[in-house]
Design a protein around this motif. Structure first.
Motif, short mmCIF file in Angstrom:
data_model
loop_
_atom_site.label_atom_id
_atom_site.label_comp_id
_atom_site.label_asym_id
_atom_site.label_seq_id
_atom_site.Cartn_x
_atom_site.Cartn_y
_atom_site.Cartn_z
N ASP A 120 0.82 -1.22 0.00
CA ASP A 120 0.00 0.00 0.00
C ASP A 120 0.85 1.26 0.00
OD1 ASP A 120 -2.36 -1.43 -0.02
OD2 ASP A 120 -2.50 -1.50 2.17
N ALA A 121 1.89 1.28 0.84
CA ALA A 121 2.75 2.46 0.90
C ALA A 121 3.45 2.71 -0.44
CB ALA A 121 3.78 2.29 2.01
N LEU A 122 3.88 1.64 -1.08
CA LEU A 122 4.55 1.79 -2.37
C LEU A 122 3.57 2.30 -3.43
CD1 LEU A 122 7.16 1.44 -3.97
CD2 LEU A 122 6.50 -0.95 -4.41
N ALA A 123 2.37 1.71 -3.48
CA ALA A 123 1.37 2.14 -4.46
C ALA A 123 0.99 3.60 -4.23
CB ALA A 123 0.14 1.24 -4.37
N ASP A 124 0.81 4.00 -2.98
CA ASP A 124 0.43 5.38 -2.67
C ASP A 124 1.52 6.36 -3.10
OD1 ASP A 124 -1.95 4.50 -1.64
OD2 ASP A 124 -1.34 4.68 0.47
N ALA A 125 2.78 6.04 -2.81
CA ALA A 125 3.88 6.94 -3.17
C ALA A 125 3.99 7.11 -4.67
CB ALA A 125 5.19 6.41 -2.59
N ILE A 126 3.82 5.99 -5.40
CA ILE A 126 3.89 6.07 -6.86
C ILE A 126 2.72 6.88 -7.40
CG2 ILE A 126 3.74 4.69 -8.98
CD1 ILE A 126 5.21 2.44 -7.45
N ALA A 127 1.51 6.64 -6.87
CA ALA A 127 0.32 7.36 -7.34
C ALA A 127 0.46 8.86 -7.12
CB ALA A 127 -0.92 6.83 -6.63
N GLN A 128 0.95 9.25 -5.95
CA GLN A 128 1.12 10.67 -5.66
C GLN A 128 2.13 11.32 -6.58
OE1 GLN A 128 2.01 11.07 -1.46
NE2 GLN A 128 0.23 9.83 -0.87
N LEU A 129 3.20 10.60 -6.89
CA LEU A 129 4.23 11.16 -7.77
C LEU A 129 3.75 11.21 -9.22
CD1 LEU A 129 6.98 12.35 -7.33
CD2 LEU A 129 8.00 10.08 -7.71
N LEU A 130 2.98 10.22 -9.64
CA LEU A 130 2.42 10.25 -10.99
C LEU A 130 1.49 11.45 -11.17
CD1 LEU A 130 1.54 6.46 -11.54
CD2 LEU A 130 3.24 7.78 -12.82
N ALA A 131 0.81 11.85 -10.12
CA ALA A 131 -0.15 12.96 -10.20
C ALA A 131 0.50 14.32 -10.00
CB ALA A 131 -1.25 12.75 -9.15
N ASP A 132 1.80 14.37 -9.78
CA ASP A 132 2.46 15.63 -9.44
C ASP A 132 3.69 15.85 -10.32
OD1 ASP A 132 3.55 17.85 -8.24
OD2 ASP A 132 3.26 17.13 -6.19
N PRO A 133 3.50 16.36 -11.55
CA PRO A 133 4.65 16.60 -12.45
C PRO A 133 5.69 17.55 -11.85
CG PRO A 133 2.57 16.76 -13.64
CD PRO A 133 2.22 16.69 -12.18
N ALA A 134 5.26 18.54 -11.08
CA ALA A 134 6.20 19.48 -10.49
C ALA A 134 7.14 18.78 -9.50
CB ALA A 134 5.45 20.61 -9.80
N LYS A 135 6.58 17.89 -8.69
CA LYS A 135 7.43 17.16 -7.75
C LYS A 135 8.38 16.23 -8.48
CE LYS A 135 7.45 14.48 -3.49
NZ LYS A 135 6.66 13.86 -2.40
N ARG A 136 7.90 15.61 -9.56
CA ARG A 136 8.79 14.74 -10.35
C ARG A 136 9.97 15.55 -10.90
NH1 ARG A 136 4.02 12.79 -12.84
NH2 ARG A 136 4.74 13.45 -14.92
N ALA A 137 9.69 16.75 -11.38
CA ALA A 137 10.76 17.59 -11.92
C ALA A 137 11.76 17.98 -10.83
CB ALA A 137 10.15 18.84 -12.57
N ALA A 138 11.23 18.28 -9.64
CA ALA A 138 12.11 18.66 -8.53
C ALA A 138 12.99 17.48 -8.11
CB ALA A 138 11.28 19.16 -7.35
N LEU A 139 12.40 16.29 -8.04
CA LEU A 139 13.18 15.10 -7.68
C LEU A 139 14.21 14.77 -8.75
CD1 LEU A 139 10.50 12.70 -6.14
CD2 LEU A 139 12.32 13.92 -4.94
N SER A 140 13.85 14.97 -10.00
CA SER A 140 14.78 14.73 -11.09
C SER A 140 16.03 15.58 -10.93
CB SER A 140 14.11 15.03 -12.43
OG SER A 140 15.03 14.92 -13.49
N GLU A 141 15.84 16.86 -10.61
CA GLU A 141 16.97 17.76 -10.43
C GLU A 141 17.76 17.42 -9.17
OE1 GLU A 141 19.79 20.51 -10.98
OE2 GLU A 141 18.24 19.92 -12.43
N ALA A 142 17.05 17.15 -8.08
CA ALA A 142 17.73 16.83 -6.82
C ALA A 142 18.51 15.52 -6.92
CB ALA A 142 16.71 16.74 -5.69
N GLY A 143 17.92 14.51 -7.58
CA GLY A 143 18.59 13.23 -7.73
C GLY A 143 19.84 13.34 -8.59
N ARG A 144 19.73 14.09 -9.68
CA ARG A 144 20.88 14.29 -10.56
C ARG A 144 22.01 15.01 -9.82
NH1 ARG A 144 24.46 12.93 -14.23
NH2 ARG A 144 25.03 14.55 -15.69
N ARG A 145 21.66 16.03 -9.06
CA ARG A 145 22.67 16.79 -8.32
C ARG A 145 23.36 15.89 -7.28
NH1 ARG A 145 19.60 20.61 -7.21
NH2 ARG A 145 18.85 19.87 -5.17
#
Length: 433
Positions: free
Chosen positions: A380-405
């Motif tokens: 459930d925790a994994l499904a919820d985290a994925i669902a929230q990130l799929l629904a939030d393009p801005a957060k995905r972009a922020a994580l993309s930059e933070a992860g790369r850095r």
């Protein structure tokens, strides 16, 4: 490339005197090393090349399947029976000539009884070859075999530095926990019979490299390696290869994960169950697995959930093709129940892919602020985290930059190779005393 059978010479050679800061002559041992069948092969090729770039002479001594190495690194083949690559699973592999070698005979007989003996047999073969070529090397760097042959190598006068990614006892513990059938539990214990050897050898080694703080704690607990012998050096990622691909469009509905083996430790079953729940709200969601689907628990689970035709497995990829898969993914998921490091998460971050990972082993240490962390084994925790990130393009972009850095700062092979060199030089100096 050399074949150990061609160069074998029974006469030990005397070591030559070396200047303190002269380039090291390193024998890098790995009992199986193909990067297409697991992270160990990826690690070996990149670590060996990083040391060679620092000017050291690096020979990789490997059993099959053999590694893919840069032009700076030489391969010395240490042939084995290669029992698991044969269509009949090696049962008819023994020949009369093999009876002349206890490594061959012992590996074959143990295989018939369900034991995995490659670390032991490779160690014996490598020790024999190095005894005949003692004068060619200053130090031995071993990748996770923890074989009794390492003690013979040290007795012959070559210092040994061991790299431990994580104690394999963690794999056995998770396999037993996931298996309700007593007969299969017995077979698992039989397969992991080599652990007794590793747990006797590890405390006797003077120089050990671990890949994370979490791994170091488990190595101390399971393998009884003392703090004085332990050196924490995180893995690197080839930042020239694993990087964003601006010409490849990132999908809006694709999950990507890596599962090189169908074992509970990798947590693939947890991700597949989470994926089944996500499909209820997102019927167009894709799941791509870098790995090969074989008969086993994963295939059985896919049949039960009626997902056999929905989950795509891809294998045999080149490094560039793996990078392209990272570039296409909406989210890269590392659902492992345990990782000594978690190289796929680090690679995904290097490529700018948003990451969801569990708190298994070293993953929080590796991911840091570059991804979302959930409780291991919690569908459930994994499904919820994925669902929230799929629904939030801005957060995905922020994580993309933070992860790369974070990946560029933390997972640098040049820095790791410099730290390796310091450990190797200390081992050489101690041996000379």
């Amino acid at each position: 490339m050399l074949d150990a059978r061609v160069r074998d010479d029974p006469r030990p050679q005397a070591p030559k005197a070396r200047a303190p800061e002269a380039p090291l002559r390193i024998a890098f041992l790995s009992y199986r090393s193909d990067p297409k069948v697991g992270g160990q092969g990826v690690y070996l090729s990149q670590a060996a090349d990083a040391l060679a770039r620092r000017g050291h002479k690096v020979d990789v001594l490997s059993g099959p399947p053999y590694p893919e190495l840069s032009h700076r690194v030489r391969l010395v083949k240490i042939p084995s029976l290669d029992l698991y690559a044969q269509p009949h699973n090696g049962h008819r592999a023994l020949r009369w000539r093999h009876l002349l070698s206890w490594a061959d005979t012992g590996e074959y007989l143990a295989h018939l009884s369900g034991k995995f003996m490659e670390p032991w047999s490779f160690g014996r073969r490598a020790a024999r070859w190095l005894k005949a070529h003692r004068g060619d090397y200053d130090v031995v760097l071993d990748n996770q075999s923890l074989s009794s042959g390492l003690l013979a190598i040290e007795r012959a006068g070559l210092p040994v530095v061991e790299v431990i990614h994580h104690p394999i006892r963690r794999d056995l513990e998770l396999a037993l926990k996931a298996e309700p059938r007593w007969g299969m539990r017995l077979l698992s214990r039989r397969w992991y019979g080599f652990l007794k050897m590793q747990e006797k050898v590890a405390p006797r080694l003077k120089d050990v490299i671990v890949v994370s703080e979490a791994s170091g704690r488990d190595v101390a607990e399971c393998l009884k390696v003392g703090a004085a012998a332990m050196n924490v050096i995180p893995l690197g990622v080839d930042q020239e290869v694993f990087k964003p691909q601006p010409d490849i469009r990132r999908r809006s509905n694709r999950l990507l994960t890596t599962a090189s083996a169908d074992v509970p430790l990798k947590g693939l079953a947890v991700l597949i169950q989470a994926y089944a729940r996500l499909l209820i709200q997102r019927p167009d969601l894709e799941l791509v697995v870098i790995g090969r689907l074989r008969e086993g628990p994963t295939r059985d689970l896919l049949r039960v959930l009626d997902l056999t035709d929905r989950v795509q497995f891809v294998s045999g990829l080149t490094r560039q093709q793996v990078v392209e898969e990272y570039a296409k993914a909406t989210i890269c998921v590392t659902p492992s129940l345990y990782e000594g490091f978690g190289l796929p998460a680090a690679e995904a971050m290097s490529c700018g892919a948003p990451v969801v990972a569990t708190d298994g082993g070293a993953l929080p240490e590796v991911v840091g602020d570059g991804g979302v962390i959930v409780r291991r084994g919690d569908v459930d925790a994994l499904a919820d985290a994925i669902a929230q990130l799929l629904a939030d393009p801005a957060k995905r972009a922020a994580l993309s930059e933070a992860g790369r850095r974070r990946a560029r700062q933390a997972f640098n092979w040049d820095r790791a190779a410099e730290a390796y060199e310091a450990v190797l030089r200390r081992a050489v100096a101690r041996s000379a005393c």
